[in-house]
Enzyme design. Structure first.
Site, PDB file in Angstrom:
ATOM      1  N   GLU A   1      48.450  39.985  36.447  1.00  0.00           N
ATOM      2  CA  GLU A   1      47.492  40.695  37.387  1.00  0.00           C
ATOM      3  C   GLU A   1      48.249  41.583  38.177  1.00  0.00           C
ATOM      4  OE1 GLU A   1      45.601  38.253  40.007  1.00  0.00           O
ATOM      5  OE2 GLU A   1      44.641  39.995  41.083  1.00  0.00           O
TER       6      GLU A   1
ATOM      7  N   ASP B   1      39.688  36.558  43.145  1.00  0.00           N
ATOM      8  CA  ASP B   1      39.888  37.732  42.439  1.00  0.00           C
ATOM      9  C   ASP B   1      40.540  37.062  41.069  1.00  0.00           C
ATOM     10  OD1 ASP B   1      38.385  39.545  43.652  1.00  0.00           O
ATOM     11  OD2 ASP B   1      40.106  40.583  44.526  1.00  0.00           O
TER      12      ASP B   1
END
Ligand code: 0RA
Length: 648
Positions: free
Chosen positions: A434, A511
């Site tokens: 990510e 997240d």
């Protein structure tokens, strides 16, 4: 008269008898090769011990003798299963001359001799008998209420430590088995609440007559599973995150099978406004993950009946195929077969050929009648299938486009991919990382001989809510597909994937967890074989660094952090020279730290993504990613179900 005689095969004053030696040999075989009997000696096999005992109680319930089953996970690491069935017979067995209780507990496959119901499970891992649980427990105590008294016997590793004793009078019936798994056999002996709860919930849906209570005395939690509505409730439960398009339709009946014994069929189905097909199937309470003849019969019956209805009512504007009738379909198929044959890689595929026709005719007949009687529902289903057909035709076009494009580009891997040198998939690993900055660190940190890094930016498309056409248009997803190289969806071929391990690496925050879930959803829906083959993993970056002077330690949980600090203190390190840093994200680690803690196969911990319980997996993806927001929050708090710890 109080019975005090010793009625044991092994427990005899005059030493070992032939019978006792035979018994010992049987259980010794189980201890020598436990995996042959319970699948493995990891978490799966460990939990199988509980299911094995519970299955016996469920058999009592199916036979109509038991209403309540209580499972307790004890603080001392043991587990107990209590039922109010008839109780295991305690009297002297006419042939063997010892208590039947001891025979059942200490003889391998005694089940066959004490056949209780025609629909017991054979093959697979179930039905190996409570004696296997006994053999693999360092301690087991069974208590039986029967014949107006309560009886007890204790064992260690399958060997009786006491005779069958009569403890006193009683005016109930039932069986209580308490056992502690043998730590010299199992890799771990810690039962997992959620795992047990998932199986018990499933059993409660499949057997509406029974109430199953689960108590965890380690955590102080308790749940009661009881579903009067059976399969209807099961389907609603699976669809909790979705909007129903139709009511739940129930199909049920029985029919003589090849062996002469009846095959029982129960089906509940519902259409939702979503796109996913969720069909769970069971044979004698066992999940048939690989499907089989009952599922084939259901599918062909469904296609045939709905097509016939559409034709007869002039609704079929385009040619409808089976796939069109399965979009947004949730169904549970449960059959009872006297002598099930389990086939397939994991022995979870029903092979009995007569079952296919039995299920198909039942669907034809009963669903056909239902559609005639509920034309408004029928119309909704056909209209949904027509939309699915249009989408299918559009998807084929764009899939061809993607295929042509990726054929062109197959020489040109995505520019963002930092590939590894090796071309041997077995040793290659792909890290999906990510964020560009973490991606940068990972590229520096990796061992480029066998580790590839693909940084992902922004949010991944939520594939649970998108039709295939849109999924294929998504840039980020295309990059992932091209990098992995095994294709996609129906044409996905895990054997063509360029990496043996796909490792998701995201921050340990909210997240990160969202991105992980989006990626899991992508793999679950479109590259599921990677999960089946155990090739999908989640990286575990540490949460803390603890430094004392020149030494650094990493902690992956608060407990671990406290333990490390505690240990340093006990070694005489002064508190002011210990510093604890919390990592907020992967980007905060320098490449050396990232390598050491998260990427180096020698020192890292990976979580392997598995699909233990198909019912939970399909439902959870829907909850996390489907229409409704509410159930999602609760799940995220209860955390991931698909991952098991694996040290690599
Ligand atoms: C053998 C025969 C019968 C019942 C059982 C075993 C039995 C086993 C377990 C294991 C856990 N709970 C159980 N309950 C029953 C039949 C008994 C009869 O015919 O009365």
């Amino acid at each position: 008269m109080e019975q005090r005689e010793v009625v044991s095969a092994v427990w005899r004053a005059d030493g070992y008898t032939e019978e006792s030696i035979r018994v010992l040999e049987g259980l010794e075989a189980v201890r020598r090769r436990p995996a042959m009997y319970i699948g493995d000696v990891g978490e799966r096999g460990l939990h199988h011990l509980i299911y094995e005992v519970v299955d016996n109680s469920i058999d009592e319930a199916v036979a109509g003798f038991c209403r309540t089953i209580t499972v307790v996970l004890h603080a001392d690491g043991g587990c107990s299963v209590e039922d109010d069935g008839r109780g295991i017979p305690v009297g002297i067995h006419p042939e063997k001359g010892i208590s039947t209780l001891e025979l059942v507990m200490c003889t391998l496959h005694a089940g066959g001799k004490f056949e209780k119901g025609a629909y017991k499970v054979s093959g697979g891992l179930h039905g190996v008998g409570v004696s296997c649980v006994n053999a693999l427990s360092e301690f087991l105590r069974v208590r039986v209420w029967r014949d107006g008294a309560v009886w007890e016997q204790e064992y260690s590793r399958g060997i009786p430590q006491t005779p069958v004793r009569r403890l006193g009078e009683a005016n109930r019936t039932g069986t209580l088995v308490y056992f502690r798994p043998d730590p010299t056999i199992f890799k771990t002996t810690a039962f997992r609440y959620e795992r047990v709860a998932d199986r018990l919930r499933e059993l409660a849906f499949l057997n509406p007559e029974v109430t199953i209570r689960l108590r965890d005395e380690r955590e102080g939690i308790e749940e009661v599973f009881h579903y009067e509505g059976g399969l209807r409730d099961f389907v609603r439960y699976l669809d909790e995150g979705d909007t129903p398009l139709t009511p739940v339709i129930l199909l049920s009946g029985r029919s003589a099978g090849e062996s002469g014994a009846d095959v029982y069929v129960d089906i509940a189905l519902e259409y939702t406004t979503g796109y996913e097909e969720r069909v769970l199937s069971y044979v004698n309470n066992i999940n048939t993950a690989e499907g089989g003849t009952h599922v084939t019969g259901f599918r062909s019956g469904l296609t045939r009946t709905l097509n016939a209805y559409a034709q007869a009512n002039n609704l079929a504007k385009v040619q409808l195929i089976g796939d069109d009738f399965r979009e947004g379909l949730t169904a549970v198929i449960a059959v009872k077969v006297a002598e099930p044959q389990f086939e397939g890689q994991t022995k979870t595929k029903l092979g009995n050929s007569d079952v296919e026709g039995i299920v198909r005719s039942l669907v034809n007949e009963q669903l056909g009648r239902y559609l005639e009687e509920h034309p408004a529902v029928a119309r909704k289903i056909i209209e949904k299938a027509l939309l699915a057909a249009e989408a299918r035709i559009a998807a084929r076009k764009s899939r061809e486009l993607v295929r042509r494009k990726s054929a062109l580009e197959s020489a040109t891997l995505p520019g963002k991919l930092a590939d590894c040198a090796s071309r041997d998939p077995d040793e290659c690993e792909l890290f999906l990382v990510e964020g560009d900055s973490a991606g940068g660190s990972a590229k520096q940190a990796r061992d480029r001989r066998f580790q590839a890094v693909l940084p992902l930016k922004g949010k991944i498309l939520n594939v649970q809510k998108a039709r295939l056409v849109k999924v294929l248009e998504n840039e980020e997803i295309n990059t992932i597909i091209t990098a992995i190289g095994g294709g996609f969806d129906e044409s996905f071929d895990a054997s063509k994937a360029r990496y043996g391990k796909i490792i998701l690496m995201a921050d340990a925050d909210v997240d990160g967890s969202h991105i992980r879930t989006l990626l899991l959803t992508l793999f679950f829906r479109y590259m599921r074989d990677l999960i089946h083959e155990g090739r999908l993993y989640i990286a575990q970056p540490p949460l803390y660094r603890i430094s004392s002077g020149k030494r650094d330690f990493y902690a992956y949980s608060d407990q671990e952090r406290d333990a490390i600090v505690e240990r340093l203190r006990s070694e005489g390190v002064r508190p002011e020279s210990i510093t604890v840093t919390r990592f907020k994200g992967l980007g905060e680690m320098n490449p050396e730290q990232l390598w050491e803690t998260t990427m180096n196969p020698e020192t890292r911990t990976l979580l392997q993504v598995t699909l233990e319980n198909a019912a939970e997996a399909t439902r959870i993806f829907d909850m996390l990613m489907g229409d409704k927001v509410e159930p999602r929050r609760e799940f995220i708090e209860r955390n991931a179900l698909f991952v098991k710890n694996l040290d690599i």
